[in-house]
Design a protein around this motif. Structure first.
Motif, PDB file in Angstrom:
ATOM      1  N   GLY A  41       0.746  -1.253  -0.063  1.00 14.40           N
ATOM      2  CA  GLY A  41      -0.101  -0.052   0.030  1.00 14.40           C
ATOM      3  C   GLY A  41       1.009   1.197   0.027  1.00 14.40           C
ATOM      4  O   GLY A  41       1.796   1.588  -0.820  1.00 14.40           O
ATOM      5  N   ASN A  42       0.523   2.203   1.076  1.00 13.14           N
ATOM      6  CA  ASN A  42       1.372   3.508   0.859  1.00 13.14           C
ATOM      7  C   ASN A  42       2.641   3.506   1.778  1.00 13.14           C
ATOM      8  O   ASN A  42       3.109   4.456   1.827  1.00 13.14           O
ATOM      9  N   PHE A  43       2.719   2.352   2.304  1.00 12.05           N
ATOM     10  CA  PHE A  43       4.076   2.384   3.083  1.00 12.05           C
ATOM     11  C   PHE A  43       4.643   1.110   2.800  1.00 12.05           C
ATOM     12  O   PHE A  43       3.962   0.055   2.228  1.00 12.05           O
ATOM     13  N   LEU A  44       6.291   0.903   2.516  1.00  7.41           N
ATOM     14  CA  LEU A  44       6.748  -0.054   2.003  1.00  7.41           C
ATOM     15  C   LEU A  44       7.636  -0.786   2.644  1.00  7.41           C
ATOM     16  O   LEU A  44       7.962  -0.644   3.987  1.00  7.41           O
ATOM     17  N   GLN A  45       8.397  -1.980   2.319  1.00  7.44           N
ATOM     18  CA  GLN A  45       8.988  -2.988   3.061  1.00  7.44           C
ATOM     19  C   GLN A  45      10.338  -2.518   3.479  1.00  7.44           C
ATOM     20  O   GLN A  45      10.693  -2.794   4.571  1.00  7.44           O
ATOM     21  N   ARG A  46      10.658  -1.507   2.698  1.00  4.23           N
ATOM     22  CA  ARG A  46      11.900  -0.719   3.315  1.00  4.23           C
ATOM     23  C   ARG A  46      11.836   0.309   4.351  1.00  4.23           C
ATOM     24  O   ARG A  46      12.967   1.126   4.627  1.00  4.23           O
ATOM     25  N   GLU A  48       9.729   2.942   3.931  1.00  2.00           N
ATOM     26  CA  GLU A  48       9.457   4.140   3.219  1.00  2.00           C
ATOM     27  C   GLU A  48       8.078   4.652   2.674  1.00  2.00           C
ATOM     28  O   GLU A  48       7.489   3.547   2.638  1.00  2.00           O
ATOM     29  N   PRO A  49       7.633   5.875   2.999  1.00  3.33           N
ATOM     30  CA  PRO A  49       6.581   5.913   2.180  1.00  3.33           C
ATOM     31  C   PRO A  49       6.659   5.904   0.644  1.00  3.33           C
ATOM     32  O   PRO A  49       7.653   6.274   0.064  1.00  3.33           O
ATOM     33  N   LEU A 255       7.637  13.873   4.709  1.00  2.00           N
ATOM     34  CA  LEU A 255       6.785  13.439   5.884  1.00  2.00           C
ATOM     35  C   LEU A 255       7.647  13.879   7.395  1.00  2.00           C
ATOM     36  O   LEU A 255       7.104  13.813   8.335  1.00  2.00           O
ATOM     37  N   TYR A 256       8.738  14.047   7.371  1.00  2.20           N
ATOM     38  CA  TYR A 256       9.449  14.381   8.333  1.00  2.20           C
ATOM     39  C   TYR A 256       9.014  15.292   9.513  1.00  2.20           C
ATOM     40  O   TYR A 256       9.004  14.964  10.702  1.00  2.20           O
ATOM     41  N   TYR A 383      -0.478   8.908   5.197  1.00  8.09           N
ATOM     42  CA  TYR A 383       0.063   8.967   4.269  1.00  8.09           C
ATOM     43  C   TYR A 383      -0.315  10.391   3.503  1.00  8.09           C
ATOM     44  O   TYR A 383       0.221  11.420   3.069  1.00  8.09           O
ATOM     45  N   ALA A 384      -1.682  10.495   3.179  1.00  3.52           N
ATOM     46  CA  ALA A 384      -2.470  11.699   2.569  1.00  3.52           C
ATOM     47  C   ALA A 384      -2.045  12.905   3.331  1.00  3.52           C
ATOM     48  O   ALA A 384      -1.678  14.087   2.833  1.00  3.52           O
TER      49      ALA A 384
END
Length: 404
Positions: A41-46, A48-49, A255-256, A383-384
């Protein structure tokens, strides 16, 4: 005759020419009628957004050889390799895929089969060696490879084993391990990763680059011109539409400010309840957030030999979304198939197969109160908020994309 499906496990961050090749080869080599992708979805395996949200990435896929896109739930999409793999394989198995196909550095399934057999015969030696190496402070990928090599040296092997120092090989091995663990009848197929490897920069003159290289080239040049050669035309058009809507692209730099606020607001007692937070690292996060106004400087302070960049980013992802250890316990395995989009062929497959699928199909978020789905919706909202695209709550309004 029933339609035959092959499955692929993807992030499409963003969809590029290498992904186009993978989808086409998966269909060709397995002689499948349709390709099913399980996509983060909107956040990933590493940790990250995503560069752009899941709906836009699903649309890219559906224009370029994928027929059905199911979302990999947050709890698995942001997990370390074994859990990520198990979640994805369970979804493909539930969707009644007859095969699954992954890209690898080796490009040959036989070494993976030999490696899996070898570790099964180790009598627990491999698992214990991994635990011992992690206990000595090695990162999980290094611990896995050290344990694997130690076991491999104790058993005579006449033919090559898979090289588990390579990122795609590692994931491929875990896919096969997961399929065997759940008793899946899916056959594993692998194709060689071509031209660009996982972390390679985008090289002018090539038509294939890694997603990492594409994102790096994009952010350094601040435009699509630098990456046009590496992406299909439909990917470019969707990215142009995203820019035209004045949306920011997802990154930790974007996003920080929200992450920093969350770290400082929560404090150590709350942060230590967040999934993957261990050994007092929450105190280091608080010190770094107090001092640094950019994500890059924050990471320079908190990274260490014990914690890989990826592992730290996963912790930060969970802080940003508020994902706790107790929430994770409610989501031991995927419990639904969340449909993001389909082609006409994918729709035919669903109509033919959905009654035989091993998990319930969800096409509308409002139709379920499953805690894992609620976490996916919450992650989409965060995320949005982070990228400022004014689509908070949109998961409740979205219907699966249909490309005819």
């Amino acid at each position: 005759m029933a339609l035959k499906a092959t499955g692929i496990i993807v992030e499409y961050n963003p969809f590029h020419n290498g992904h186009l090749y993978h989808a086409a080869q998966a269909k060709k080599r397995t002689e499948a009628d349709i390709v099913i992708a399980v996509m983060s979805g909107n956040f990933l395996q590493r940790g990250e957004p995503a560069f752009i949200h899941k709906w836009a990435r699903a649309e890219m896929a559906l224009h370029n050889g994928v027929d059905l896109v199911f979302e990999l739930p947050y709890a698995f999409a942001t997990a370390h390799a074994p859990t990520f793999a198990e979640g994805a394989i369970r979804i493909l198995d539930a969707a009644r895929c007859s095969t699954f196909c992954f890209g690898s550095e080796d490009g040959d399934i036989a070494p993976f089969q030999r490696s899996l057999h070898l570790l099964q015969q180790s009598g627990g030696q491999y698992e214990q060696a991994v635990k011992d190496a992690v206990g000595r402070g090695l990162s999980y990928p290094k611990a896995l490879n050290e344990a694997y090599l130690a076991v491999a040296t104790t058993v005579p092997v006449d033919e090559p084993l898979a090289d588990l120092s390579k990122p795609n090989n590692i994931l491929g091995f875990h896919y096969m391990e997961a399929a065997q663990a759940i008793g899946s009848t899916m056959q594993a197929i692998t194709i060689p990763r071509i031209i660009a490897q996982y972390h390679d920069d985008a090289i002018p003159g090539n038509q294939i680059a890694s997603a990492t290289g594409i994102r790096k080239a994009f952010f350094q040049s601040d435009g699509l011109q630098a990456v046009n050669a590496f992406i299909p035309e439909t990917t470019r058009d969707i990215l142009l539409d995203w820019q035209a809507d004045q949306r920011q692209f997802g990154s930790w730099s974007t996003l920080y400010p929200y992450l920093r606020y969350t770290i400082l607001r929560e404090g150590p007692d709350q942060l230590k309840m967040i999934a993957d937070i261990t050994e007092g690292i929450e105190n280091l996060f608080i010190r770094a957030a107090t001092t640094h106004s950019t994500f890059e400087h924050f990471m320079e302070e908190v990274k260490s030999k014990r914690y890989t960049w990826t592992r730290i980013q996963r912790m930060l992802t969970h802080i940003f979304t508020g994902f706790t250890y107790s929430m994770r316990q409610l989501m031991p395995a995927p419990s639904y198939l969340r449909l993001l989009g389909m082609t006409a062929a994918g729709q035919r497959y669903l109509n033919e197969t959905k009654k035989r699928m091993k998990l319930p199909l969800i096409s509308k978020a409002a139709a379920s109160t499953d805690p894992s789905l609620q976490m996916d919706i919450h992650a989409s909202n965060m995320y949005a908020l982070g990228i400022g695209n004014n689509q908070i709550g949109s998961d409740y309004d979205r219907h699966p994309i249909i490309i005819r």
